[in-house]
Design a protein around this motif. Structure first.
Motif: not given
Length: 362
Positions: A134-163
Motif C-alpha cells: 500500500f505504498g508503505q510497508s509500515s510494520f517497520a521503524t521507517h517507511a519510504l512512501v510516495s508523496r501521494r501516500n502522505v497526509v500532513v497533519v498539525d503538529r499536535d495531532t495524536d499520531l497513535v489514535t489517528y494511525a
C-alpha cells in the motif's frame, strides 16, 4: 539505511523482527519514521496468501514524522507529522476526477510487493524483500512512501489514535459518508462491527443518523456498538436477523453495509433492505457471490462496491480528524495499543476478534 521491520515469511510463520536495508528516497518519495501503525484485516489476508519464498513487510496504516524528502517533493518537509494512506498514481482519469481510491494502477501500486516499476525499496543482504505494501510497508521503524501516500497533519495531532485513519477507519466511515450519504431520517444496518464496521457506525452517528443497527456474532462487540450509539444490536447467529432488522427499521433499512465478504451474510443484508435500498460491500473474502435477482429488479435494490471509503484521503482524513476533535467520532474507544515488539500478539488478537482495532506503537 538499516531499519528494523517485522518480516512475514509465509502464512504459518510468525512475523520476525529483522534488520532490513531501506533505500534512500527517490525524487518523489518521503522517508518517514513510524510512530504508530494499525493492524488491518488486509494485512492478515495478505500474510495468509504470500508464499514463504517471497518475504514481505506488511503494514499500511502508518503514522509518523518525516525525516527526509526527495528532490521533487516541495510541500512536505522534515519534521512534518503525517498520516499514511494508500497509494495512487495521480495521473489516470480516475485520479484526476477526484477518485484516487479507484486508481487504474491501484493493484500495482498497493499490492504487487513493489513500486510502480516493480522494484522494492527493501532488501536483506542484497536479496529483495517485497515492500511498498500500500505504498508503505509500515510494520517497520521507517517507511519510504510516495508523496501521494502522505497526509500532513498539525503538529499536535495524536499520531497513535489517528494511525488507522489511512485505511480501515476511512474505509468504513467513507462507505457511509461518501457512498451512502444518509440523511438523519434514514436507517443504516452494519453487518460486522470490527474496526471497519465500528468506523461506519461512528460516521453514521456523526451524520446524525439515529437508526443504526449493528449485527455481529460477538456479544462483546455488540456491547461496544451499543455504547457508541447503535440504536439496535442483533446477534448474527439468530435465525430471524432479517425480521429483527425490519422491525427495528420499520420495514427494512435504507442502507446496509457488509464488512464480512461472506455469501450468506451478503444475502441476509440484501434481504434486510427496504425497497430501493442500497447495499454497500467493502469486505475482502469470497471472490464471488450469489444474489437473488428478484431482490434487485422487483424491489429496486442496488448493490455497490466501495474501496478505501471512495475518498480522497487529503480531504477526508482531515474531516475525520475534525469529527474526532468535536467529540463526534470517538474512535479511541475501539483501539487497543500494543508495543511494536508485541506485533504477533496484536495479530493474534485481531484474528481472534478479542481486539477490535489493534494499533502498534513504536
Amino acid at each position: 539505511m538499516d531499519i528494523t521491520a517485522a518480516v512475514a515469511r509465509g502464512a504459518d510463520a510468525p512475523l520476525a523482527f529483522e534488520t532490513v536495508t531501506l533505500e534512500d528516497p527517490r525524487a518523489d518519495e518521503v522517508l518517514v519514521r513510524i510512530v504508530a501503525t494499525g493492524v488491518c484485516h488486509t494485512d492478515l489476508v495478505t500474510k495468509s496468501v504470500f508464499p514463504a519464498e517471497l518475504p514481505i513487510v506488511l503494514g499500511h496504516e502508518g503514522s509518523g514524522i518525516v525525516e527526509q524528502v526527495g528532490s521533487a517533493v516541495t510541500d512536505v518537509r522534515p519534521g512534518d507529522r503525517v498520516l499514511l494512506t494508500y497509494s495512487s498514481c495521480g495521473d489516470c482519469s480516475r485520479c484526476t476526477s477526484g477518485l484516487p481510491s479507484y486508481c487504474e494502477n491501484f493493484v500495482i501500486l498497493n499490492t504487487s510487493g513493489g513500486r510502480a516499476d516493480f522494484t522494492s525499496p527493501l532488501s536483506i543482504d542484497g536479496t529483495r524483500v517485497m515492500g511498498a505494501f500500500f505504498g508503505q510497508s509500515s510494520f517497520a521503524t521507517h517507511a519510504l512512501v510516495s508523496r501521494r501516500n502522505v497526509v500532513v497533519v498539525d503538529r499536535d495531532t495524536d499520531l497513535v489514535t489517528y494511525a488507522p485513519f489511512g485505511c480501515g477507519v476511512q474505509t468504513g466511515a467513507g462507505a457511509v459518508a461518501n457512498v451512502m450519504r444518509p440523511r438523519p431520517g434514514d436507517s443504516v444496518v452494519i453487518f460486522g462491527v470490527g474496526g471497519v464496521g465500528m468506523s461506519a457506525l461512528l460516521a453514521a452517528r456523526a451524520l446524525d443518523v439515529e437508526n443504526v443497527v449493528a449485527v455481529d456474532l460477538s456479544a462483546e462487540r455488540l456491547a461496544v456498538a451499543k455504547e457508541l450509539g447503535a440504536s439496535t444490536v442483533i446477534d448474527g447467529a439468530a435465525e430471524d436477523v432479517v425480521a429483527q432488522v425490519h422491525a427495528a427499521t420499520g420495514g427494512g433499512a435504507t442502507f446496509a453495509l457488509d464488512t464480512t465478504a461472506l455469501n450468506p451474510v451478503i444475502a441476509t443484508a440484501l434481504q434486510a433492505l427496504a425497497p430501493m435500498g442500497t447495499l454497500v460491500l467493502v469486505g475482502l473474502g469470497e471472490p464471488t457471490m450469489d444474489l437473488e435477482i428478484g431482490h434487485l429488479t422487483g424491489n429496486g435494490k442496488a448493490v455497490r462496491g466501495c474501496i478505501e471509503g471512495s475518498c480522497d484521503p487529503q480531504e477526508f482524513i482531515p474531516q475525520l480528524i475534525a469529527w474526532h476533535r468535536a467529540g463526534k467520532f470517538p474512535i479511541e474507544k475501539v483501539i487497543r495499543t500494543y508495543p511494536f515488539w508485541e506485533i504477533n500478539q496484536a495479530v493474534h488478537d485481531a484474528e481472534s476478534g478479542s481486539t477490535i482495532k489493534p494499533v502498534l506503537v513504536l
